[in-house]
Scaffold this motif. Structure first.
Motif, PDB file in Angstrom:
ATOM      1  N   UNK A 164     -15.795 -10.147 -13.187  1.00  0.00           N
ATOM      2  CA  UNK A 164     -14.377 -10.393 -13.465  1.00  0.00           C
ATOM      3  C   UNK A 164     -13.774  -9.248 -14.257  1.00  0.00           C
ATOM      4  N   UNK A 165     -14.538  -8.694 -15.188  1.00  0.00           N
ATOM      5  CA  UNK A 165     -14.050  -7.560 -15.975  1.00  0.00           C
ATOM      6  C   UNK A 165     -13.733  -6.371 -15.084  1.00  0.00           C
ATOM      7  N   UNK A 166     -14.583  -6.093 -14.126  1.00  0.00           N
ATOM      8  CA  UNK A 166     -14.337  -4.990 -13.200  1.00  0.00           C
ATOM      9  C   UNK A 166     -13.030  -5.203 -12.452  1.00  0.00           C
ATOM     10  N   UNK A 167     -12.829  -6.403 -11.947  1.00  0.00           N
ATOM     11  CA  UNK A 167     -11.611  -6.713 -11.187  1.00  0.00           C
ATOM     12  C   UNK A 167     -10.380  -6.613 -12.074  1.00  0.00           C
ATOM     13  N   UNK A 168     -10.462  -7.152 -13.291  1.00  0.00           N
ATOM     14  CA  UNK A 168      -9.310  -7.134 -14.197  1.00  0.00           C
ATOM     15  C   UNK A 168      -8.989  -5.712 -14.659  1.00  0.00           C
ATOM     16  N   UNK A 169     -10.002  -4.934 -14.937  1.00  0.00           N
ATOM     17  CA  UNK A 169      -9.790  -3.543 -15.359  1.00  0.00           C
ATOM     18  C   UNK A 169      -9.167  -2.740 -14.225  1.00  0.00           C
ATOM     19  N   UNK A 170      -9.661  -2.936 -13.009  1.00  0.00           N
ATOM     20  CA  UNK A 170      -9.068  -2.250 -11.857  1.00  0.00           C
ATOM     21  C   UNK A 170      -7.594  -2.604 -11.709  1.00  0.00           C
ATOM     22  N   UNK A 171      -7.282  -3.896 -11.824  1.00  0.00           N
ATOM     23  CA  UNK A 171      -5.892  -4.335 -11.692  1.00  0.00           C
ATOM     24  C   UNK A 171      -5.009  -3.683 -12.748  1.00  0.00           C
ATOM     25  N   UNK A 172      -5.478  -3.650 -13.992  1.00  0.00           N
ATOM     26  CA  UNK A 172      -4.675  -3.059 -15.062  1.00  0.00           C
ATOM     27  C   UNK A 172      -4.495  -1.560 -14.848  1.00  0.00           C
ATOM     28  N   UNK A 173      -5.544  -0.877 -14.434  1.00  0.00           N
ATOM     29  CA  UNK A 173      -5.425   0.559 -14.155  1.00  0.00           C
ATOM     30  C   UNK A 173      -4.466   0.825 -12.999  1.00  0.00           C
ATOM     31  N   UNK A 174      -4.493  -0.023 -11.989  1.00  0.00           N
ATOM     32  CA  UNK A 174      -3.523   0.099 -10.895  1.00  0.00           C
ATOM     33  C   UNK A 174      -2.098  -0.030 -11.420  1.00  0.00           C
ATOM     34  N   UNK A 175      -1.867  -0.991 -12.308  1.00  0.00           N
ATOM     35  CA  UNK A 175      -0.547  -1.202 -12.887  1.00  0.00           C
ATOM     36  C   UNK A 175      -0.125  -0.014 -13.768  1.00  0.00           C
ATOM     37  N   UNK A 176      -1.120   0.690 -14.278  1.00  0.00           N
ATOM     38  CA  UNK A 176      -0.848   1.873 -15.100  1.00  0.00           C
ATOM     39  C   UNK A 176      -0.663   3.133 -14.257  1.00  0.00           C
ATOM     40  N   UNK A 177      -0.734   2.983 -12.939  1.00  0.00           N
ATOM     41  CA  UNK A 177      -0.472   4.107 -12.052  1.00  0.00           C
ATOM     42  C   UNK A 177      -1.698   4.801 -11.512  1.00  0.00           C
ATOM     43  N   UNK A 178      -2.869   4.265 -11.770  1.00  0.00           N
ATOM     44  CA  UNK A 178      -4.115   4.845 -11.281  1.00  0.00           C
ATOM     45  C   UNK A 178      -4.471   4.153  -9.961  1.00  0.00           C
ATOM     46  N   UNK A 179      -4.341   4.864  -8.858  1.00  0.00           N
ATOM     47  CA  UNK A 179      -4.527   4.254  -7.539  1.00  0.00           C
ATOM     48  C   UNK A 179      -5.992   4.051  -7.160  1.00  0.00           C
ATOM     49  N   UNK A 213     -15.194  -4.924  -3.953  1.00  0.00           N
ATOM     50  CA  UNK A 213     -13.937  -4.506  -4.571  1.00  0.00           C
ATOM     51  C   UNK A 213     -13.465  -3.216  -3.914  1.00  0.00           C
ATOM     52  N   UNK A 214     -12.331  -3.269  -3.264  1.00  0.00           N
ATOM     53  CA  UNK A 214     -11.786  -2.091  -2.589  1.00  0.00           C
ATOM     54  C   UNK A 214     -10.974  -1.235  -3.558  1.00  0.00           C
ATOM     55  N   UNK A 215     -10.869   0.051  -3.223  1.00  0.00           N
ATOM     56  CA  UNK A 215      -9.991   0.939  -3.964  1.00  0.00           C
ATOM     57  C   UNK A 215     -10.461   1.288  -5.346  1.00  0.00           C
ATOM     58  N   UNK A 216     -11.766   1.327  -5.559  1.00  0.00           N
ATOM     59  CA  UNK A 216     -12.309   1.635  -6.875  1.00  0.00           C
ATOM     60  C   UNK A 216     -13.680   2.279  -6.707  1.00  0.00           C
ATOM     61  N   UNK A 217     -14.020   3.192  -7.609  1.00  0.00           N
ATOM     62  CA  UNK A 217     -15.371   3.748  -7.674  1.00  0.00           C
ATOM     63  C   UNK A 217     -16.058   3.165  -8.898  1.00  0.00           C
ATOM     64  N   UNK A 218     -17.207   2.549  -8.698  1.00  0.00           N
ATOM     65  CA  UNK A 218     -17.963   1.946  -9.795  1.00  0.00           C
ATOM     66  C   UNK A 218     -19.364   2.512  -9.780  1.00  0.00           C
ATOM     67  N   UNK A 245     -18.918  11.438 -15.939  1.00  0.00           N
ATOM     68  CA  UNK A 245     -18.165  12.509 -16.574  1.00  0.00           C
ATOM     69  C   UNK A 245     -16.668  12.415 -16.411  1.00  0.00           C
ATOM     70  N   UNK A 246     -16.177  11.412 -15.706  1.00  0.00           N
ATOM     71  CA  UNK A 246     -14.734  11.298 -15.463  1.00  0.00           C
ATOM     72  C   UNK A 246     -14.278   9.845 -15.369  1.00  0.00           C
ATOM     73  N   UNK A 247     -14.954   8.972 -16.106  1.00  0.00           N
ATOM     74  CA  UNK A 247     -14.643   7.545 -16.033  1.00  0.00           C
ATOM     75  C   UNK A 247     -13.278   7.228 -16.639  1.00  0.00           C
ATOM     76  N   UNK A 248     -12.608   6.266 -16.023  1.00  0.00           N
ATOM     77  CA  UNK A 248     -11.356   5.725 -16.556  1.00  0.00           C
ATOM     78  C   UNK A 248     -11.609   4.484 -17.397  1.00  0.00           C
ATOM     79  N   UNK A 249     -12.758   3.841 -17.195  1.00  0.00           N
ATOM     80  CA  UNK A 249     -13.043   2.595 -17.893  1.00  0.00           C
ATOM     81  C   UNK A 249     -14.544   2.403 -18.033  1.00  0.00           C
TER      82      UNK A 249
END
Length: 311
Positions: A164-179, A213-218, A245-249
């Motif tokens: 759930x954390x992965x999904x929620x973090x992805x959603x928030x990053x998307x809302x912040x403009x990170x596609x 989960x689509x649209x994310x690299x984990x 070396x380039x994580x967003x979360x």
């Protein structure tokens, strides 16, 4: 003597976060037990920034007294007179559950009382999703933020909670403009080793995310150096990893590592930590007495972005 590792820099609320929040309608924020200096100052700052419409809950005389100290006319805003922590928590949560407020914010009351009100079935905030806390941390010099989950709510999150954390973090990053966010699963090693349970979990979580989960690299498991440092990534020859070396979360294995990590960013670098709890009907703000003003207004901005109300 003060530790030489501690930063003397003051946290700075990221202007781009506030500007993004202003693109949306200002949410109505129910502030549980608002009659104290810190919640009132936070409410005034966020209201004047155009990213909050306060809904005051608590002892009316105390709320008005604190507003008077700030020379702030609050007559235009809703005020619900309550007595004590429990009544304030229940009332603020119920306002959100009834659709009379868009965000629930902790004021001058204990966290356990506040969260008990939020999770109560009577409040109407439960959606069936897990509650997940996310920190959005920025450096005082600016640059890309780093998100951390979960450093404040889930003590020992199981695999499903971290999914759930992965999904929620992805959603928030998307809302912040990170596609296409890059999310790292923290452990002490980059190899799945049975003697290090978090590394086995990290491997499982990364495999689950790739399949579901689509649209994310984990990627996981990854140690902190491989999450943050491209030099470490090059040294250990993990340059093919899309996250290293380039994580967003960062998804942490437990509250101890998450809490230590977020406080390291704050106290050792001067970072500004905005926090929000997701998974409820409305975003929840767990403000702390230790939060500087910058973190409070940044948290309000994060909640406004999460709400995404039309302007």
């Amino acid at each position: 003597m003060t530790s030489p590792f501690l930063s003397t820099r003051e946290a700075v609320a990221p202007q781009d976060l506030i500007d993004r929040a202003k693109r949306f309608g200002a949410p109505r924020v129910a502030i549980a037990r608002a009659g104290a200096p810190l919640p009132m100052e936070a409410a005034e700052d966020a209201t004047k920034a155009g990213i909050m419409v306060p809904v005051f809950v608590g002892e009316a005389d105390m709320i008005r007294a604190e507003a008077a100290k700030l020379d702030w006319d609050i007559s235009a805003y809703a005020l619900h007179d309550t007595t004590g922590e429990e009544e304030a928590g229940r009332t603020a949560a119920a306002l959100c559950g009834a659709g009379e407020a868009d965000v629930l914010m902790k004021g001058q009351l204990h966290t356990d009382v506040f969260m008990k009100s939020a999770v109560s079935r009577d409040a109407g905030l439960r959606t069936g999703a897990r509650f997940v806390h996310i920190f959005h941390i920025t450096h005082p010099d600016g640059g890309k933020p780093i998100l951390i989950s979960d450093a404040a709510v889930n003590v020992a999150p199981n695999i499903e909670t971290r999914q759930s954390s992965i999904v929620e973090v992805k959603d928030l990053l998307n809302r912040l403009g990170n596609d296409r966010p890059k999310i790292a699963i923290l452990s002490a090693t980059e190899s799945a080793i049975p003697s290090v349970p978090s590394s086995m979990d990290g491997h499982e979580l990364a495999e689950w995310a790739r399949a579901n989960v689509d649209g994310v690299d984990v990627s996981g498991p990854l140690a902190l150096d491989l999450i943050m440092s491209r030099k470490a990534v090059a040294t250990k020859k993990l340059t093919d990893d899309p996250v290293a070396g380039q994580a967003d979360a960062i998804i942490v294995p437990d509250i101890v590592s998450g809490n230590a990590l977020f406080k390291a960013f704050v106290y050792l670098t001067g970072g500004c930590a905005a926090g929000v709890v997701t998974g409820a009907k409305v975003p929840i703000l767990l403000t702390s007495r230790a939060d500087p003003p910058a973190a409070r207004i940044a948290s309000a901005a994060l909640a406004a972005i999460k709400c995404g109300l039309p302007k």
